[in-house]
Design an enzyme around this catalytic site. Structure first.
Site, PDB file in Angstrom:
ATOM      1  N   LYS A 183     -23.434  33.993   3.837  1.00 11.73           N
ATOM      2  CA  LYS A 183     -24.850  33.650   3.744  1.00 11.73           C
ATOM      3  C   LYS A 183     -25.612  33.954   5.032  1.00 11.73           C
ATOM      4  O   LYS A 183     -26.841  33.984   5.034  1.00 11.73           O
ATOM      5  CB  LYS A 183     -25.005  32.185   3.353  1.00 11.73           C
ATOM      6  CG  LYS A 183     -24.510  31.913   1.933  1.00 11.73           C
ATOM      7  CD  LYS A 183     -24.780  30.480   1.492  1.00 11.73           C
ATOM      8  CE  LYS A 183     -24.489  30.274   0.019  1.00 11.73           C
ATOM      9  NZ  LYS A 183     -23.036  30.172  -0.256  1.00 11.73           N
TER      10      LYS A 183
HETATM   11  C1  PLP Z   1     -22.485  30.332  -1.538  1.00 14.45           C
HETATM   12  C2  PLP Z   1     -21.041  30.648  -1.575  1.00 14.45           C
HETATM   13  C3  PLP Z   1     -20.443  31.275  -2.702  1.00 14.45           C
HETATM   14  C4  PLP Z   1     -21.224  31.582  -3.955  1.00 14.45           C
HETATM   15  O1  PLP Z   1     -22.148  32.625  -3.802  1.00 14.45           O
HETATM   16  P1  PLP Z   1     -23.293  32.852  -4.929  1.00 14.45           P
HETATM   17  O2  PLP Z   1     -24.148  33.930  -4.383  1.00 14.45           O
HETATM   18  O3  PLP Z   1     -24.010  31.543  -5.052  1.00 14.45           O
HETATM   19  O4  PLP Z   1     -22.591  33.232  -6.187  1.00 14.45           O
HETATM   20  C5  PLP Z   1     -19.107  31.598  -2.632  1.00 14.45           C
HETATM   21  N1  PLP Z   1     -18.361  31.281  -1.550  1.00 14.45           N
HETATM   22  C6  PLP Z   1     -18.883  30.669  -0.477  1.00 14.45           C
HETATM   23  C7  PLP Z   1     -17.999  30.335   0.672  1.00 14.45           C
HETATM   24  C8  PLP Z   1     -20.231  30.327  -0.437  1.00 14.45           C
HETATM   25  O5  PLP Z   1     -20.736  29.700   0.621  1.00 14.45           O
END
Ligand code: PLP
Length: 427
Positions: A107
């Site tokens: 993210k």
């Molecule tokens: C947010 C997150 C996900 C999921 O990603 P999406 O884009 O919401 O499908 C998977 N793994 C981790 C570690 C995350 O922080």
């Protein structure tokens, strides 16, 4: 570039307005009006180009002339200032490690890019923008870090008391400056409800925006690392299968946009934990949102994935077309733990629970000899320290950027009702 609302009851808008609003006035998600392939020449010779060059070529059409070229290049440089290595696991399975950024979760990419765009768009405005987010863990840390000291932007993060890991809590409560953490007496859904209420409350006087993958500036840059991964394996001359551990389906949806841009991806696997709304939909044809279930891969505990509607749009709302390009499987905590152990025993590679779910997706898909599988490792194992150490009976070494925040002091304001949030935002 113009964006339209997927509910089709709001006017089209610019990239700038889409970023500033987060969600359209009719509550629909924004979607780009057109998606044009990038030059074939770039894809054919991808290994000769730098990540920064590729990133600019990929992202420019989605921004249009709303950010000057040099500024956009500067934002991109910040966004992808770390490595995105593809690492061999065994046979034809590899992992794309997305955890080399400042908070060690994928993210970071979206958060950095969005912060850069928002700072630029708000540069001459008298009114501050407040980024309001609810987090079950990783979003909060990445957003706090991405927006730290961003001019003209305040960040307010709601998180459920006692429900995020100690490291995640430190990442969102120790930065100070323009970042405020609100510790909510409740669960994640309570935080999410408060945020949603604030967005539609006419008595809130500040300009609010969201920083989850609903926001196009958080969502779209996630397509970049599919290109960076392809660049590293193109010499193998194999067909590429990506398995994406999915919660809100923003990450995989960005990968599908990369394919639309011409990146030769044969197939996607959307790997989920027990929250199986999408796997069930692909199997039975009924989309039935549910309350989320708690699992050990808790960043994917989502019962009604917000970005799935974008995936439907990308495939003309046709289930059969979706199924041609995307498979989706759900895995239990038991098989996730067993897989973490198996991979560790066989290869000494430590996966976090989300990565392990991604690996399981490739196994279930069943790779053939001329295919290579890449699962996304979405967070560093240290982000889920308790589960990893307990499952594998190992000690995970704490990386320096994590140690730095562990040593700092937590600062959070306790709230237990929507009124307290409202009061906080209005003062
Ligand atoms: C947010 C997150 C996900 C999921 O990603 P999406 O884009 O919401 O499908 C998977 N793994 C981790 C570690 C995350 O922080």
């Amino acid at each position: 570039m113009n964006y339209y609302s997927l509910y089709h009851k709001a006017p089209k808008t610019s990239f700038k307005e889409a970023v500033l609003n987060g969600i359209a006035p009719d509550k629909g998600l924004y979607f780009p009006e057109s998606i044009r392939p990038v030059s074939k020449e770039i894809i054919e010779n991808i290994s000769q180009y730098s990540n920064e060059f590729i990133a600019y070529e990929v992202i420019k059409q989605f921004v249009g002339n709303e950010i000057p070229k040099e500024k956009l290049q500067e934002i991109i440089k910040e966004t992808i200032s770390f490595d995105f290595p593809v690492v061999d696991i065994h046979e034809n399975i590899t992992t794309l490690e997305l955890f080399h950024g400042p908070t060690m979760a994928f993210k970071d990419v979206g958060a950095q890019f969005m912060a850069g765009c928002l700072e630029y768009f708000n540069r001459n405005s008298q009114q501050e923008v407040t980024v309001l987010v609810a987090t079950s863990g990783d979003t909060g840390g990445a957003v706090a870090c991405g927006f730290l000291n961003t001019k003209g932007v305040k960040v307010v993060i709601l998180y459920p008391r006692g429900k995020v890991s100690e490291i995640q809590e430190k990442q969102l409560t120790t930065l100070g400056n323009n970042i405020t953490a609100l510790e909510v007496d409740g669960v994640f859904d309570d935080c999410q409800d408060m945020v949603k209420t604030a967005f539609i409350d006419p008595q809130i006087h500040c300009k609010l925006t969201s920083a989850n993958s609903i926001n196009v500036a958080r969502w779209l840059p996630q397509m970049l690392y599919f290109f960076f991964a392809y660049k590293q394996i193109v010499h193998l001359k194999k067909e590429v299968i990506f398995s994406v551990p999915s919660g809100n389906f923003g990450n995989i949806c960005a990968g599908i946009v990369a394919k639309k841009l011409g990146l030769p991806i044969k197939h996607f696997v959307a790997s989920t934990n027990a929250n199986d709304t999408v796997p069930k939909y692909l199997k039975y044809g009924n989309y039935i949102p549910k309350a989320s279930k708690t699992t050990i891969s808790n960043a994917m505990d989502v019962g009604n994935p917000s970005n799935f509607i974008r995936i439907q749009e990308l495939f003309d709302n046709d289930l059969e077309t979706i199924k041609k390009h995307v498979s989706s499987f759900s895995f239990s905590d038991n098989s996730t733990r067993k897989t973490m152990k198996d991979i560790y025993k066989k290869t000494s590679y430590i996966t976090d629970p989300h990565g392990a779910v991604g690996y399981l997706g490739l196994k279930k898909y069943g790779l053939s000899e001329n295919e290579i599988g890449i699962f996304l490792e979405t967070a560093h194992p240290v982000k889920f320290l308790d589960i990893v150490e307990e499952t594998l009976d190992v000690k995970v070494e704490i990386p320096p950027q994590i140690q730095k925040v562990i040593d700092k002091e937590k600062v959070a304001t306790q709230i237990s009702s929507y009124n307290e949030l409202k009061q906080f935002l209005n003062t």
